[in-house]
Motif scaffolding. Sequence first.
Motif, short mmCIF file in Angstrom:
data_model
loop_
_atom_site.label_atom_id
_atom_site.label_comp_id
_atom_site.label_asym_id
_atom_site.label_seq_id
_atom_site.Cartn_x
_atom_site.Cartn_y
_atom_site.Cartn_z
N ILE A 52 0.84 -1.21 0.00
CA ILE A 52 0.00 0.00 0.00
C ILE A 52 0.87 1.25 0.00
CG2 ILE A 52 -1.61 1.35 1.41
CD1 ILE A 52 -2.86 -1.34 2.27
N ILE A 53 1.91 1.24 0.83
CA ILE A 53 2.82 2.40 0.91
C ILE A 53 3.50 2.61 -0.44
CG2 ILE A 53 4.88 3.34 2.01
CD1 ILE A 53 4.05 1.71 4.54
N ASP A 54 3.94 1.51 -1.06
CA ASP A 54 4.60 1.60 -2.37
C ASP A 54 3.67 2.22 -3.40
OD1 ASP A 54 6.83 1.15 -4.07
OD2 ASP A 54 5.86 -0.64 -4.87
N LYS A 55 2.41 1.82 -3.39
CA LYS A 55 1.42 2.37 -4.32
C LYS A 55 1.24 3.87 -4.07
CE LYS A 55 -3.37 1.82 -5.77
NZ LYS A 55 -4.63 1.11 -5.54
N MET A 56 1.17 4.25 -2.79
CA MET A 56 1.01 5.67 -2.46
C MET A 56 2.22 6.48 -2.88
SD MET A 56 -0.94 5.40 1.22
CE MET A 56 -1.30 7.15 1.35
N ILE A 57 3.41 5.89 -2.75
CA ILE A 57 4.63 6.58 -3.16
C ILE A 57 4.62 6.81 -4.67
CG2 ILE A 57 7.12 6.23 -3.47
CD1 ILE A 57 7.18 5.09 -0.62
N GLN A 59 1.99 7.13 -6.54
CA GLN A 59 1.01 8.18 -6.80
C GLN A 59 1.61 9.55 -6.52
OE1 GLN A 59 -2.09 6.89 -4.13
NE2 GLN A 59 -3.14 5.70 -5.71
N ARG A 60 2.37 9.67 -5.43
CA ARG A 60 2.98 10.96 -5.09
C ARG A 60 3.99 11.38 -6.15
NH1 ARG A 60 -0.46 9.72 -2.60
NH2 ARG A 60 -1.22 10.30 -0.55
N ARG A 61 4.79 10.42 -6.63
CA ARG A 61 5.79 10.75 -7.66
C ARG A 61 5.12 11.23 -8.93
NH1 ARG A 61 9.39 5.72 -6.20
NH2 ARG A 61 10.76 6.67 -4.67
N ASP A 62 4.04 10.56 -9.33
CA ASP A 62 3.29 10.98 -10.52
C ASP A 62 2.72 12.39 -10.33
OD1 ASP A 62 3.81 8.57 -11.74
OD2 ASP A 62 1.83 7.71 -11.34
N SER A 63 2.15 12.63 -9.15
CA SER A 63 1.56 13.94 -8.87
C SER A 63 2.62 15.03 -8.88
CB SER A 63 0.87 13.92 -7.50
OG SER A 63 -0.20 13.02 -7.49
N ILE A 64 3.78 14.74 -8.31
CA ILE A 64 4.85 15.74 -8.27
C ILE A 64 5.25 16.13 -9.69
CG2 ILE A 64 7.30 16.08 -7.70
CD1 ILE A 64 6.74 14.36 -5.15
N THR A 69 5.16 20.14 -13.93
CA THR A 69 4.91 20.44 -15.34
C THR A 69 3.88 21.55 -15.48
OG1 THR A 69 5.39 18.15 -15.95
CG2 THR A 69 4.18 19.46 -17.55
N GLY A 70 2.88 21.52 -14.59
CA GLY A 70 1.82 22.52 -14.63
C GLY A 70 2.17 23.82 -13.93
N GLY A 71 3.39 23.91 -13.39
CA GLY A 71 3.82 25.15 -12.75
C GLY A 71 3.23 25.36 -11.37
N ARG A 72 2.81 24.29 -10.69
CA ARG A 72 2.24 24.40 -9.35
C ARG A 72 3.24 23.87 -8.32
NH1 ARG A 72 -3.18 25.36 -8.47
NH2 ARG A 72 -2.30 25.75 -6.40
N GLN A 73 4.29 24.65 -8.07
CA GLN A 73 5.34 24.23 -7.16
C GLN A 73 4.83 24.06 -5.73
OE1 GLN A 73 8.26 23.22 -8.37
NE2 GLN A 73 8.72 22.48 -6.32
N ASP A 74 3.83 24.85 -5.33
CA ASP A 74 3.28 24.74 -3.98
C ASP A 74 2.67 23.36 -3.74
OD1 ASP A 74 1.37 25.44 -5.92
OD2 ASP A 74 0.00 26.26 -4.41
N LEU A 75 1.93 22.86 -4.73
CA LEU A 75 1.33 21.53 -4.60
C LEU A 75 2.39 20.43 -4.70
CD1 LEU A 75 -1.88 22.04 -6.77
CD2 LEU A 75 -1.71 22.02 -4.29
N ALA A 76 3.39 20.66 -5.54
CA ALA A 76 4.49 19.69 -5.67
C ALA A 76 5.24 19.57 -4.35
CB ALA A 76 5.43 20.09 -6.79
N LEU A 86 6.11 8.92 3.81
CA LEU A 86 5.81 7.55 3.38
C LEU A 86 7.08 6.73 3.20
CD1 LEU A 86 3.00 8.29 0.77
CD2 LEU A 86 2.70 7.27 3.03
N ALA A 87 8.12 7.37 2.68
CA ALA A 87 9.37 6.66 2.41
C ALA A 87 10.02 6.13 3.69
CB ALA A 87 10.34 7.57 1.66
N GLU A 88 9.72 6.75 4.82
CA GLU A 88 10.29 6.30 6.09
C GLU A 88 9.85 4.89 6.45
OE1 GLU A 88 9.34 9.03 9.22
OE2 GLU A 88 9.97 10.75 8.04
N TYR A 89 8.71 4.46 5.95
CA TYR A 89 8.17 3.15 6.30
C TYR A 89 8.59 2.04 5.35
CZ TYR A 89 5.40 5.99 9.41
OH TYR A 89 5.03 6.88 10.37
#
Length: 149
Positions: A52-57, A59-64, A69-76, A86-89
């Motif tokens: 589950i953690i791997d899947k969430m990681i 998703q986060r990488r894709d979102s970043i 790309t969309g110029g939304r550094q705050d969300l990234a 998540l990576a800590e686990y």
Amino acid sequence: MSLKEKITEDMKAAMRARDAQRLGAIRLLTAAIKQKEVDERIDLDDAQVQAIIDKMIKQRRDSISQFETGGRQDLADAEKSELAVLAEYMPAALSDDEVRAEVAAAVASTGAAGPQDMGRVMAVLKPKLAGRADMTSVSGLVKSALAKG
């Protein structure tokens, strides 16, 4: 202490420390774990929690990448902070050389001769490398190893 127990203890510590970002990321993780347990009516073990953690990681990488790309550094940046929590686990990541050695050993042990044997090689590698290496890059290494052989 199981991984689920560690996550719960970390959530309590984040509440005490009033660390809102860390608490939010851990709550997302616990929600995903509970959802899986309720959906499948099972109690997850550490390997399933890591999946589950791997899947969430992922998703986060894709979102970043999409936010940058969309110029939304705050969300990234928000996604990067969740990714760090998540990576800590996850278990320690393998180096590129270690991954290549595992791929070579799996190709040799399965007797794979060409691209048609990729499924057999990946079936051997997935349990060994899940959570410790990016399976997309592992797949690429297997393809190149089978193309040479």
